[in-house]
Design a protein around this motif. Structure first.
Motif, short mmCIF file in Angstrom:
data_model
loop_
_atom_site.label_atom_id
_atom_site.label_comp_id
_atom_site.label_asym_id
_atom_site.label_seq_id
_atom_site.Cartn_x
_atom_site.Cartn_y
_atom_site.Cartn_z
N GLY A 124 0.80 -1.21 0.00
CA GLY A 124 0.00 0.00 0.00
C GLY A 124 0.84 1.27 0.00
O GLY A 124 0.47 2.27 -0.63
N LEU A 125 1.96 1.22 0.70
CA LEU A 125 2.83 2.40 0.78
C LEU A 125 3.63 2.64 -0.50
O LEU A 125 3.96 3.77 -0.83
CB LEU A 125 3.80 2.25 1.96
CG LEU A 125 3.18 2.33 3.36
CD1 LEU A 125 4.21 1.96 4.42
CD2 LEU A 125 2.63 3.73 3.63
N LEU A 126 3.95 1.56 -1.22
CA LEU A 126 4.86 1.67 -2.36
C LEU A 126 4.19 1.66 -3.73
O LEU A 126 4.67 2.29 -4.67
CB LEU A 126 5.89 0.54 -2.31
CG LEU A 126 6.84 0.51 -1.11
CD1 LEU A 126 7.74 -0.72 -1.19
CD2 LEU A 126 7.67 1.79 -1.05
N VAL A 127 3.09 0.92 -3.86
CA VAL A 127 2.62 0.54 -5.19
C VAL A 127 2.13 1.71 -6.04
O VAL A 127 2.27 1.69 -7.27
CB VAL A 127 1.52 -0.53 -5.08
CG1 VAL A 127 0.23 0.05 -4.51
CG2 VAL A 127 1.27 -1.19 -6.42
N ASP A 128 1.56 2.76 -5.42
CA ASP A 128 1.04 3.87 -6.21
C ASP A 128 2.14 4.69 -6.90
O ASP A 128 1.85 5.52 -7.75
CB ASP A 128 0.18 4.79 -5.33
CG ASP A 128 -1.16 4.16 -4.97
OD1 ASP A 128 -1.76 3.53 -5.86
OD2 ASP A 128 -1.59 4.28 -3.81
N ARG A 129 3.39 4.43 -6.54
CA ARG A 129 4.51 5.10 -7.20
C ARG A 129 4.89 4.39 -8.50
O ARG A 129 5.70 4.90 -9.26
CB ARG A 129 5.72 5.13 -6.26
CG ARG A 129 5.45 5.81 -4.93
CD ARG A 129 6.66 5.73 -4.02
NE ARG A 129 6.37 6.28 -2.69
CZ ARG A 129 7.25 6.32 -1.70
NH1 ARG A 129 8.48 5.87 -1.88
NH2 ARG A 129 6.91 6.82 -0.52
N PHE A 130 4.34 3.22 -8.72
CA PHE A 130 4.67 2.41 -9.90
C PHE A 130 3.37 1.95 -10.57
O PHE A 130 2.28 2.34 -10.17
CB PHE A 130 5.52 1.20 -9.50
CG PHE A 130 6.72 1.55 -8.68
CD1 PHE A 130 7.91 1.91 -9.29
CD2 PHE A 130 6.68 1.52 -7.29
CE1 PHE A 130 9.04 2.24 -8.55
CE2 PHE A 130 7.80 1.85 -6.53
CZ PHE A 130 8.98 2.20 -7.16
N ARG A 131 3.49 1.10 -11.57
CA ARG A 131 2.31 0.49 -12.20
C ARG A 131 1.78 -0.63 -11.32
O ARG A 131 2.50 -1.58 -10.99
CB ARG A 131 2.68 -0.10 -13.57
CG ARG A 131 3.01 0.91 -14.66
CD ARG A 131 1.77 1.44 -15.36
NE ARG A 131 0.87 0.41 -15.80
CZ ARG A 131 1.01 -0.32 -16.91
NH1 ARG A 131 2.06 -0.15 -17.69
NH2 ARG A 131 0.10 -1.22 -17.23
N ILE A 132 0.52 -0.51 -10.90
CA ILE A 132 -0.06 -1.54 -10.03
C ILE A 132 -0.05 -2.90 -10.72
O ILE A 132 0.18 -3.93 -10.09
CB ILE A 132 -1.51 -1.15 -9.65
CG1 ILE A 132 -1.51 0.16 -8.87
CG2 ILE A 132 -2.16 -2.25 -8.82
CD1 ILE A 132 -2.90 0.62 -8.46
N THR A 133 -0.28 -2.89 -12.04
CA THR A 133 -0.36 -4.16 -12.78
C THR A 133 0.98 -4.90 -12.80
O THR A 133 1.01 -6.13 -12.88
CB THR A 133 -0.83 -3.90 -14.22
OG1 THR A 133 -0.10 -2.79 -14.76
CG2 THR A 133 -2.32 -3.57 -14.25
N PHE A 134 2.09 -4.17 -12.74
CA PHE A 134 3.41 -4.83 -12.68
C PHE A 134 3.57 -5.58 -11.37
O PHE A 134 4.06 -6.71 -11.34
CB PHE A 134 4.53 -3.80 -12.84
CG PHE A 134 5.90 -4.39 -12.62
CD1 PHE A 134 6.50 -5.18 -13.60
CD2 PHE A 134 6.58 -4.17 -11.43
CE1 PHE A 134 7.75 -5.74 -13.39
CE2 PHE A 134 7.83 -4.72 -11.21
CZ PHE A 134 8.42 -5.50 -12.19
N TRP A 135 3.17 -4.95 -10.28
CA TRP A 135 3.24 -5.61 -8.97
C TRP A 135 2.34 -6.84 -8.93
O TRP A 135 2.67 -7.84 -8.30
CB TRP A 135 2.83 -4.63 -7.87
CG TRP A 135 3.88 -3.62 -7.55
CD1 TRP A 135 4.36 -2.63 -8.35
CD2 TRP A 135 4.60 -3.50 -6.32
NE1 TRP A 135 5.31 -1.89 -7.72
CE2 TRP A 135 5.49 -2.40 -6.46
CE3 TRP A 135 4.58 -4.20 -5.12
CZ2 TRP A 135 6.34 -1.98 -5.43
CZ3 TRP A 135 5.44 -3.78 -4.10
CH2 TRP A 135 6.30 -2.70 -4.26
#
Length: 420
Positions: A281-292
């Motif tokens: 939750g803390l990290l994912v919005d900085r990147f593409r959610i679909t990649f995670w």
């Protein structure tokens, strides 16, 4: 549109796990104990989950559009109270057939009035830029709630045992577990009261709800490609989540742990869920959610192979816990994110409930087949061999999920880049 307050999300988190304590959290943490005191084998317990899944399947379809019509707060509170009421029957240790009926009842209470409203309320809290945070915190918070209750449950169970668990009689273990059930029901009821009184978004209902439900909106949702991909993604991810139920049993049958130690493994797994969800939750919005999301399935494949290969044994305690952590990261990251990608997949907010209902209709079919399947494998191939087959099952579904997640990632990468 104003964003609801943090206590709105906190109440949503508490409700999101409390409603599943009786049908799922207790059997997950106390699986060996539940099998003995209810006089069930793995297949019979799996069939109880199947009845739940069948009822839930119908509830997803009907309950989804309901969430687009009525306020989530009221639907969620009623669902909690009805679920808690089922604990009264659960505590009587009913026959196998009655237990199946009870799981069917829970399939209705936890899904028809609850599931789509919870997802929609989470999406509302996340807004346009914090979907990863919203769903990561939701699943992480739910995991923390489950883990804390797991600790409480193990403590209460141990407290009311008259002697060491290995020496305690079946009657004594049954009496101790009864206290666990009743306390769970009380907690669920209290959360329902708090939700009814205080979980108010502060947003005009007309902004997120439909005036009436029509068949056309179902057709509109089915035209969205991301809906179909999410059906596959969630189905594969949920198989992995269901298989985590057997890790405490693996600890007992393969690692030779006793009932309390194996329950502690289940509780340890529950603590990995909030850790994963909160970090995501803390990290994912900085990147593409679909990649995670894609990466989560890769972890599931790796963890599944480690268990299925047979390299984990009573003498490899460290490898056992490392493998548990790998699977947990994969499974819990997928759970935290698969609804979080709805925004990227161009699914309208006002149709969230309908979309969730249709996606869940396919995505949560493992509630029907996963339990009996791995129950059959465990009972037909006792000991380590049965567990190997179960984890090959995890590996296979996770591989398919990875392919679907990669397709989702590529599809919306092109759209974001203006290629299509």
């Amino acid at each position: 549109m104003n964003k609801p307050s943090w206590y709105y999300l906190i109440l949503l988190i508490l409700a999101g796990e409390a409603v599943f304590i009786l049908p799922f959290v207790l059997p997950r943490i106390f699986r060996p104990t539940v099998l003995e005191i209810f006089q069930l084998d793995n297949v019979e317990l799996g069939l109880c989950f199947s009845v739940y899944g069948i009822v839930a399947l119908l509830s997803y379809l009907v309950g989804g559009p309901l969430a687009d019509k009525f306020p989530p707060r009221k639907l969620i509170a009623v669902a909690l109270w009805m679920t808690a009421a089922g604990g009264i029957l659960f505590a009587t240790y009913p026959s196998f057939k009655t237990l199946q009926l009870l799981y069917g009842y829970w399939g209705f209470t936890t899904i028809f009035l609850f599931w789509a409203p919870m997802i929609k309320a989470t999406r509302v809290w996340g807004g346009e830029k914090s979907q990863g945070k919203a769903f990561g915190f939701l699943d992480g918070g739910r995991g923390l709630t489950g883990a804390l209750f797991g600790l409480l449950g193990v403590y209460i169970f141990s407290l009311f045992l008259e002697e060491d668990v290995t020496q305690a009689s079946l009657v004594n273990r049954q009496e101790a577990f009864t206290y666990v059930i009743y306390i769970a029901a009380i907690i669920i009821s209290i959360v329902g009261i708090l939700v009814w009184l205080y979980m108010k978004s502060g947003i005009k209902e007309s902004e997120i709800q439909l005036e009436k439900i029509t068949v056309k909106q179902i057709g509109d949702v089915l035209k969205i490609r991301s809906v179909w991909l999410l059906m596959i993604i969630i189905l594969c991810a949920y198989v992995g989540y269901k298989i985590t139920d057997v890790l405490s049993l693996y600890a007992k049958e393969v690692m030779n742990y006793d009932e309390v130690e194996s329950a502690k493994v289940g509780t340890f797994l529950q603590f990995l869920r909030p850790t994963t969800g909160i970090i995501v939750g803390l990290l994912v919005d900085r990147f593409r959610i679909t990649f995670w999301l894609l990466l989560s399935f890769v972890f599931c494949v790796v963890g599944g192979i480690l268990f299925a290969s047979g390299v984990i044994a009573p003498s490899t305690t460290a490898l056992f816990f490392i493998s548990v952590v790998i699977i947990a990261i994969g499974v819990y990251t997928a759970r935290a994110l698969y609804f979080g990608v709805m925004q990227e997949g161009r699914i309208p907010l006002v149709l969230t409930g309908t979309a969730v209902g249709l996606i869940s209709l396919v995505g949560y079919t493992p509630d029907i087949f996963a339990g009996p399947t791995y129950g059959y494998l465990l009972d037909s191939y006792p000991g380590e061999q049965g567990h190997k087959y179960v984890f090959w099952m995890l590996t296979g579904f996770s591989s398919v999920g990875a392919i679907a997640a990669f397709s989702y990632y590529r599809l919306y990468q092109k759209q974001l880049s203006g290629i299509s």
